[in-house]
Design a protein around this motif. Structure first.
Motif, PDB file in Angstrom:
ATOM      1  N   THR A   1       0.928  -1.027   0.051  1.00 32.06           N
ATOM      2  CA  THR A   1      -0.170  -0.049  -0.096  1.00 32.06           C
ATOM      3  C   THR A   1       0.784   1.302  -0.097  1.00 32.06           C
ATOM      4  O   THR A   1       0.361   2.203  -0.766  1.00 32.06           O
ATOM      5  N   ALA A   2       1.937   1.313   0.612  1.00 31.57           N
ATOM      6  CA  ALA A   2       3.028   2.405   0.536  1.00 31.57           C
ATOM      7  C   ALA A   2       3.313   2.501  -0.935  1.00 31.57           C
ATOM      8  O   ALA A   2       3.763   3.859  -1.291  1.00 31.57           O
ATOM      9  N   ALA A   3       3.616   1.467  -1.538  1.00 28.28           N
ATOM     10  CA  ALA A   3       4.081   1.606  -2.937  1.00 28.28           C
ATOM     11  C   ALA A   3       3.074   2.199  -3.779  1.00 28.28           C
ATOM     12  O   ALA A   3       3.407   3.097  -4.697  1.00 28.28           O
ATOM     13  N   ALA A   4       1.705   1.722  -3.480  1.00 28.57           N
ATOM     14  CA  ALA A   4       0.448   2.427  -4.249  1.00 28.57           C
ATOM     15  C   ALA A   4       0.515   3.865  -4.051  1.00 28.57           C
ATOM     16  O   ALA A   4       0.305   4.440  -4.873  1.00 28.57           O
ATOM     17  N   LEU A   5       0.703   4.283  -3.003  1.00 29.24           N
ATOM     18  CA  LEU A   5       0.434   5.601  -2.392  1.00 29.24           C
ATOM     19  C   LEU A   5       1.612   6.379  -3.269  1.00 29.24           C
ATOM     20  O   LEU A   5       1.328   7.519  -3.650  1.00 29.24           O
ATOM     21  N   VAL A   6       2.742   6.037  -3.081  1.00 30.30           N
ATOM     22  CA  VAL A   6       4.091   6.712  -3.799  1.00 30.30           C
ATOM     23  C   VAL A   6       3.942   6.828  -5.307  1.00 30.30           C
ATOM     24  O   VAL A   6       4.186   7.541  -5.889  1.00 30.30           O
ATOM     25  N   GLY A   7       3.130   5.436  -5.696  1.00 34.31           N
ATOM     26  CA  GLY A   7       3.093   5.448  -7.084  1.00 34.31           C
ATOM     27  C   GLY A   7       2.013   6.597  -7.763  1.00 34.31           C
ATOM     28  O   GLY A   7       2.331   7.334  -8.781  1.00 34.31           O
ATOM     29  N   ALA A   8       1.066   6.830  -6.906  1.00 34.10           N
ATOM     30  CA  ALA A   8      -0.105   7.799  -7.178  1.00 34.10           C
ATOM     31  C   ALA A   8       0.742   9.040  -7.039  1.00 34.10           C
ATOM     32  O   ALA A   8       0.184  10.051  -7.803  1.00 34.10           O
ATOM     33  N   PHE A   9       1.439   9.278  -6.197  1.00 30.85           N
ATOM     34  CA  PHE A   9       2.047  10.777  -5.875  1.00 30.85           C
ATOM     35  C   PHE A   9       2.875  10.983  -7.079  1.00 30.85           C
ATOM     36  O   PHE A   9       2.769  12.014  -7.691  1.00 30.85           O
ATOM     37  N   VAL A  10       3.656  10.162  -7.266  1.00 30.42           N
ATOM     38  CA  VAL A  10       4.714  10.397  -8.330  1.00 30.42           C
ATOM     39  C   VAL A  10       4.159  10.460  -9.897  1.00 30.42           C
ATOM     40  O   VAL A  10       4.413  11.475 -10.498  1.00 30.42           O
ATOM     41  N   GLY A  11       2.884   9.648  -9.978  1.00 29.83           N
ATOM     42  CA  GLY A  11       2.307   9.706 -11.351  1.00 29.83           C
ATOM     43  C   GLY A  11       1.649  10.993 -11.608  1.00 29.83           C
ATOM     44  O   GLY A  11       1.352  11.613 -12.463  1.00 29.83           O
ATOM     45  N   ALA A  12       0.905  11.792 -10.277  1.00 29.90           N
ATOM     46  CA  ALA A  12       0.348  12.898 -10.223  1.00 29.90           C
ATOM     47  C   ALA A  12       1.401  14.121 -10.679  1.00 29.90           C
ATOM     48  O   ALA A  12       1.150  14.732 -11.446  1.00 29.90           O
ATOM     49  N   VAL A  13       2.433  13.918 -10.078  1.00 31.20           N
ATOM     50  CA  VAL A  13       3.675  15.016 -10.391  1.00 31.20           C
ATOM     51  C   VAL A  13       3.898  14.968 -11.984  1.00 31.20           C
ATOM     52  O   VAL A  13       4.001  15.835 -12.719  1.00 31.20           O
ATOM     53  N   THR A  14       4.251  13.691 -12.295  1.00 36.48           N
ATOM     54  CA  THR A  14       4.669  13.363 -13.897  1.00 36.48           C
ATOM     55  C   THR A  14       3.773  13.726 -14.803  1.00 36.48           C
ATOM     56  O   THR A  14       4.007  14.463 -15.758  1.00 36.48           O
ATOM     57  N   GLY A  15       2.513  13.400 -14.564  1.00 36.35           N
ATOM     58  CA  GLY A  15       1.426  13.575 -15.116  1.00 36.35           C
ATOM     59  C   GLY A  15       1.193  15.147 -15.477  1.00 36.35           C
ATOM     60  O   GLY A  15       0.832  15.631 -16.626  1.00 36.35           O
ATOM     61  N   ALA A  16       0.955  15.972 -14.422  1.00 40.21           N
ATOM     62  CA  ALA A  16       0.837  17.555 -14.443  1.00 40.21           C
ATOM     63  C   ALA A  16       2.187  18.128 -15.174  1.00 40.21           C
ATOM     64  O   ALA A  16       1.918  18.913 -15.985  1.00 40.21           O
ATOM     65  N   LEU A  17       3.438  17.651 -14.939  1.00 40.93           N
ATOM     66  CA  LEU A  17       4.564  18.268 -15.554  1.00 40.93           C
ATOM     67  C   LEU A  17       4.423  17.677 -17.046  1.00 40.93           C
ATOM     68  O   LEU A  17       4.749  18.822 -17.931  1.00 40.93           O
ATOM     69  N   GLN A  18       3.887  16.664 -17.569  1.00 36.65           N
ATOM     70  CA  GLN A  18       3.993  16.429 -19.059  1.00 36.65           C
ATOM     71  C   GLN A  18       2.837  17.322 -19.571  1.00 36.65           C
ATOM     72  O   GLN A  18       3.051  17.767 -20.539  1.00 36.65           O
ATOM     73  N   ALA A  19       1.686  17.537 -19.072  1.00 36.55           N
ATOM     74  CA  ALA A  19       0.710  18.336 -19.439  1.00 36.55           C
ATOM     75  C   ALA A  19       0.942  19.893 -19.729  1.00 36.55           C
ATOM     76  O   ALA A  19       0.754  20.525 -20.592  1.00 36.55           O
TER      77      ALA A  19
END
Length: 204
Positions: free
Chosen positions: A149-167
């Motif tokens: 679950t920690a990996a899932a949370l961090v994955g969501a966090f990093v994914g949000a950062v990456t997605g926003a930066l890409q956009a």
């Protein structure tokens, strides 16, 4: 900061600035480590005292972001949950540097899309950082998270950062760093909302 530390910091910044200038002008493949060293007024041997590869110059603060996350986990308060510490670490990094939001960030995003070597280095560093942060989160919140679950949370966090930066950065139009930072914070707040503790301090 001692004089020695200040000198090292300035040399590191000069290397990064030279690399950005040359790569933007001449292209990634056409820019050599020798070119970067010459533009920064150092020798190639000195270059390798700061960065192991040309790719690494594009990620000068990856360790800083990792340390910020670990530091916030260790400094957590009794009302803080794992989402709160990650969101606070992101704000701290944004306050201290424009590495995620400025000129280098835009160049890095473009090269990740275009250059396999840069994309591979970015992925490796991201996976290593996610694993390290997840490990610290699981240890800090044993009643709330396990490694999965920690990996899932961090994955969501990093994914949000990456997605926003890409956009925002994967366009020809220049972006103001402050606008990019606000967008990244908004994206991560949305992604981590299910994990935010009611009444917690320091969240958006």
């Amino acid at each position: 900061m001692s004089l020695r530390e200040l000198k090292r910091r300035r040399t590191r910044e000069a290397i990064v600035a030279a690399a950005v200038e040359l790569i933007e002008r001449d292209g990634y493949e056409q820019t050599t480590i020798a070119d970067i060293a010459a533009a920064a007024e150092i020798g190639t041997r000195t270059f390798f005292g700061y960065f192991a590869t040309k790719e690494d110059v594009l990620f000068p603060e990856s360790d800083v972001r990792l340390r910020a996350a670990v530091r916030e986990i260790e400094a957590r308060g009794p009302q803080d949950g794992p989402a709160e510490v990650l969101l606070r670490a992101l704000r701290q990094v944004g306050d201290d540097s424009d590495d995620l939001t400025g000129r280098l960030a835009a160049l890095r995003m473009r090269l990740i899309r275009q250059v396999p070597a840069v994309r591979g280095r970015a992925l490796q560093m991201q996976l290593d950082a996610q694993q390290e942060i997840a490990k610290h989160l699981a240890a800090a919140f044993p009643g709330e998270l396990d490694l999965v679950t920690a990996a899932a949370l961090v994955g969501a966090f990093v994914g949000a950062v990456t997605g926003a930066l890409q956009a925002l950065l994967d366009t020809a139009a220049p972006q103001e760093p402050a606008d990019v930072q606000r967008a990244v914070e908004r994206a991560t707040a949305v992604a981590l909302r299910p994990w935010v503790h009611p009444g917690a301090h320091g969240t958006a």
